[in-house]
Each structure stands twice: as C-alpha cells, then as structure tokens.
Write an enzyme that holds these catalytic residues in place. Structure first.
Site, PDB file in Angstrom:
ATOM      1  N   ASP A 270      -0.484  64.564  -2.438  1.00  0.00           N
ATOM      2  CA  ASP A 270      -0.148  63.806  -3.645  1.00  0.00           C
ATOM      3  C   ASP A 270      -1.252  63.858  -4.697  1.00  0.00           C
ATOM      4  OD1 ASP A 270       2.269  62.845  -2.359  1.00  0.00           O
ATOM      5  OD2 ASP A 270       0.973  61.475  -1.241  1.00  0.00           O
TER       6      ASP A 270
ATOM      7  N   ALA B  65       7.199  67.765   1.354  1.00  0.00           N
ATOM      8  CA  ALA B  65       6.240  67.768   0.251  1.00  0.00           C
ATOM      9  C   ALA B  65       6.912  67.193  -0.996  1.00  0.00           C
ATOM     10  CB  ALA B  65       5.744  69.186  -0.005  1.00  0.00           C
TER      11      ALA B  65
ATOM     12  N   HIS C 115       6.340  67.200  -5.478  1.00  0.00           N
ATOM     13  CA  HIS C 115       5.622  67.365  -6.746  1.00  0.00           C
ATOM     14  C   HIS C 115       6.492  66.796  -7.851  1.00  0.00           C
ATOM     15  CE1 HIS C 115       2.894  70.020  -4.734  1.00  0.00           C
ATOM     16  NE2 HIS C 115       3.712  71.040  -4.675  1.00  0.00           N
TER      17      HIS C 115
END
Length: 424
Positions: free
Chosen positions: A17, A43, A45
C-alpha cells in the site's frame, strides 16, 4: 537485437500500500510493456487520472496508458471471474484494453474452492490468524508448490482439466470435509471462461525475451512488498509469493542480468493490514490521525490499515534484499499536519541495539523502538512541484531518509492525483 536492454522494476519497500501504482502509471508513459510478476487479486492500486479513480487488483496498472501493452506474468495466480470483472470495470470507465492485455499460459489458476479453503484456514488459526484477504491466493500457491495446481494451458485440454480439478477438490474435501462446492458445475463454467480467455493467452517467456531483444522498454510492477515476502518478510504474517526482486526472475523467466534499475516505493510513514508485527504502530490518536488524513483503507478489502511512524530499520533491511537504485517517497503530504515527526532508527532487543530487521518474531515482540524526533513543517506541500519549493523542514526529512539508507529519493508524492509528484 539488443543484448544490453534491461527491465526496470518497481517494488514495495514496506508492508504494501505504498502507492506503487501511481509511479507505474507515470513511468508507463515512456515504456512499451508493463508486467506483473507475482501475487494475485489480493493486491490493490488506486490511480487518479483527470479526476477519474481507477482501482487495479490483478491487472497491471500500465493499462491506463493507451500505448502500453500489459502482461500478467507466469508467477501471478489468476482467478478468472475476478480477472474479467476487473477488466469490465476498467473498460466501463473508458479504458480500451483490446489487443494490449495478455496472460501467461503458465499462470496458475485460483478457483472458488481456494477462496473457501482460505477462509477455513484462517478460522482454524483463530486469534493467531494471518489476516489474509481470503482471495484464495495462499491455497493456490500451496497447490502450485505441491504440484497439484492447474495452469492456464490446462484449460485447453478439457479432459485433463476436468480430471485435475476433480482430483484437487476431492483432496480438499478429505482435508476439510464436504463443503459446498459443485465441481461439475465449475468444470462447465470454466469451459466457457477458457474460450473467453483464449485471445489473451500467450507464451509470456518468449514474448518478453523477444520484446527485450527488439529494444522494447519493459517495466515490472511488483505486488505487495518486501516485508510480506514469503522468505524475507515477517513470516508467517506474509503473502505466499516472493515479493522482492527475486520474484521478478522466478515470476517472469527473466535472468538477473536483464534487471536494470530497481525502484523502491516507500510511504513517508508506515502502514500494514492484517496480523503480524509492526514495531512503530501507533494505536493512539496520532495513529488515527495518520489513518484519517492518509485515507488509509484498503483498495481490495476496505479494511482500515494499521498506521505508525516511518521505520528506517525496515527500509535498510528492504534495501539490503532488493538493492534499490532509487526511492519514490509517497504521501509525504500526510505529514503536513504534524508538529513533530518521529522516525525509528533502531531497536533494542535483550539490551542490545539492533539495526537490521530480526527473523525471530518472538525477539521482535520484546523490542523497544529507538526514535529520532524531527520538526514538522505545518504547511501544505500539495502544490509543490520541485524539491526547492518544499519547506525547509520537509527537505530535511527527505535528506535524513536518504542519508540513512544510502539511496537517493528520486520522486516525492505530494497528493493523490497523477500530477502530485515531484521528480528530482
């Protein structure tokens, strides 16, 4: 043919992060191929472009650049329903991904039963749970390591695929009991998903080496971060893949001699999600202030992140393993509102000062953290576009970090938008 062409790599330095996707997006303007090498849709983003917020989980964030080809490399584990859902959401926001997104035929697949098992394993651990995203990533890598996994290329041999899926599900039933999972329905679902996936499937090893040989500029986008590495992270509170620079080689089939610059992305403070040690964690009002100002809630899970001061012991250790060429220091603007800023420089364990991160979590649990206190700058840096425009104390904070870890800071994040980045 170029023998000197090398890939550039972007890696997380802490517990994830850190804001890797934003830097990848900026760098993708000057590259031809963006590649994911490990992890899965655990994950997350977030990239903001022209006021539009794009959420990436499994797909390379280089897709935001319409001239960039993106590849999901061999080391990534892929849950196909999530793959197509993420793709549909990005395309609904106006991204045209047609003909520029590919998936390695060597990727292992994550099935719904992996996700069910993930939750069961966490339940067994009780209070000692790892705090996974329950996306099935760990069980999929376990299947891979036990040589019972199913890869993308198996989809195109229906009889073999069905046999493999029945076998692996039967093994999980023996281990966990007969949980609700219709394997025959799943086989039929994947017959349809296989055909939908077919245009995306490539031999990524050959593709990437041809791209390197022809002089293409390749950027590798790491997922998670070094302190979550299965070997070098805070084991067992880690993810199930190699999140460091070694994962680039094993996840893509690229030799070490083809790795050029390694860019480490470091948040100006520290966060992590899930269980596990966090020496500089703040559970008081200061920690909550970091969380609120930094909007520290997970992209993938929505979970509030644990927050604390910057830990240079972690960054030094991370640099030893990954050998960073430069650092992108992100979210420096979050510290605008603090009168004083503390930075961890060492631990004391058993009466001894320790400057590298210990392997033994029992030892770490007894550590006291040694801090240096630096003055804050108490003004907004969000409109700053050069290092010289930063307040003096802010500049000193950046230089303090550089001098300690011995790696230059090349980019500084000053806000959430794409343009909120100082290039040094």
């Amino acid at each position: 043919m170029s023998d000197n062409n090398k890939v550039s790599v972007v890696l997380g330095t802490q517990w994830g992060d850190e804001g890797k996707g934003k830097l990848v997006d900026i760098l993708a303007k000057d590259i031809d191929v963006c590649v994911r090498c490990q992890g899965g849709n655990n994950a997350g983003h977030t990239i903001v472009v022209d006021g539009v917020k794009y959420a990436f989980h499994m797909l390379p964030s280089g897709l935001v650049n319409k001239e960039c080809v993106s590849v999901v490399g061999s080391g990534v584990v892929v849950h196909l329903p999530s793959f197509f859902q993420e793709l549909e959401e990005l395309e609904a926001q106006g991204l045209d991904c047609d003909g520029r997104l590919f998936v390695s035929d060597r990727c292992h697949l994550v099935f719904d039963f992996h996700q069910i098992v993930d939750g069961m394993k966490e339940g067994e651990l009780g209070r000692g749970s790892i705090g996974t995203t329950k996306k099935g990533i760990g069980p999929a890598y376990s299947s891979k390591a036990s040589r019972s996994g199913i890869r993308v290329h198996h989809l195109y041999h229906p009889t073999e695929f069905a046999k493999r899926l029945r076998t692996i599900v039967a093994a999980r039933f023996r281990r966990y009991g007969e949980f609700e999972y219709d394997v025959e329905a799943e086989i039929q679902r994947y017959v349809k998903l296989a055909e939908r996936l077919r245009p995306f499937v490539i031999d990524s090893v050959e593709y990437l080496h041809k791209a390197l040989g022809s002089g293409k500029r390749i950027l590798v986008e790491g997922a998670n971060a070094l302190m979550l590495d299965i070997d070098f992270g805070t084991y067992p509170y880690v993810t199930s893949s190699n999140t460091g620079v070694g994962g680039v080689c094993t996840g893509l089939g690229i030799p070490p001699t083809r790795i050029g610059s390694v860019i480490g992305v470091a948040k100006a403070y520290t966060t992590r999600v899930g269980g596990g040690p966090f020496p500089t964690e703040l559970t008081d009002d200061v920690g909550q202030k970091l969380r609120d100002v930094g909007a520290e809630y997970g992209v993938t899970t929505g979970r509030p992140r644990r927050c604390g001061w910057l830990d240079l012991v972690v960054l030094r250790y991370s640099n030893m393993v990954n050998g960073y060429s430069s650092i992108n220091l992100t979210k420096l603007d979050v510290l605008d509102v603090f009168d004083e800023i503390r930075v961890a420089v060492s631990y004391t364990i058993g009466g001894k000062v320790v400057t590298s991160f210990p392997a033994d979590l029992d030892d770490l649990a007894t550590a006291s953290v040694n801090y240096v206190t630096l003055p804050g700058w108490n003004q907004s840096i969000r409109k700053c576009r050069s290092f010289d425009e930063l307040p003096e104390n802010c500049q000193k904070y950046v230089r303090f970090i550089e001098n300690d870890i011995g790696v230059p800071v090349k980019w500084i994040g000053t806000g959430a938008a794409r343009d909120d980045m100082i290039s040094m």
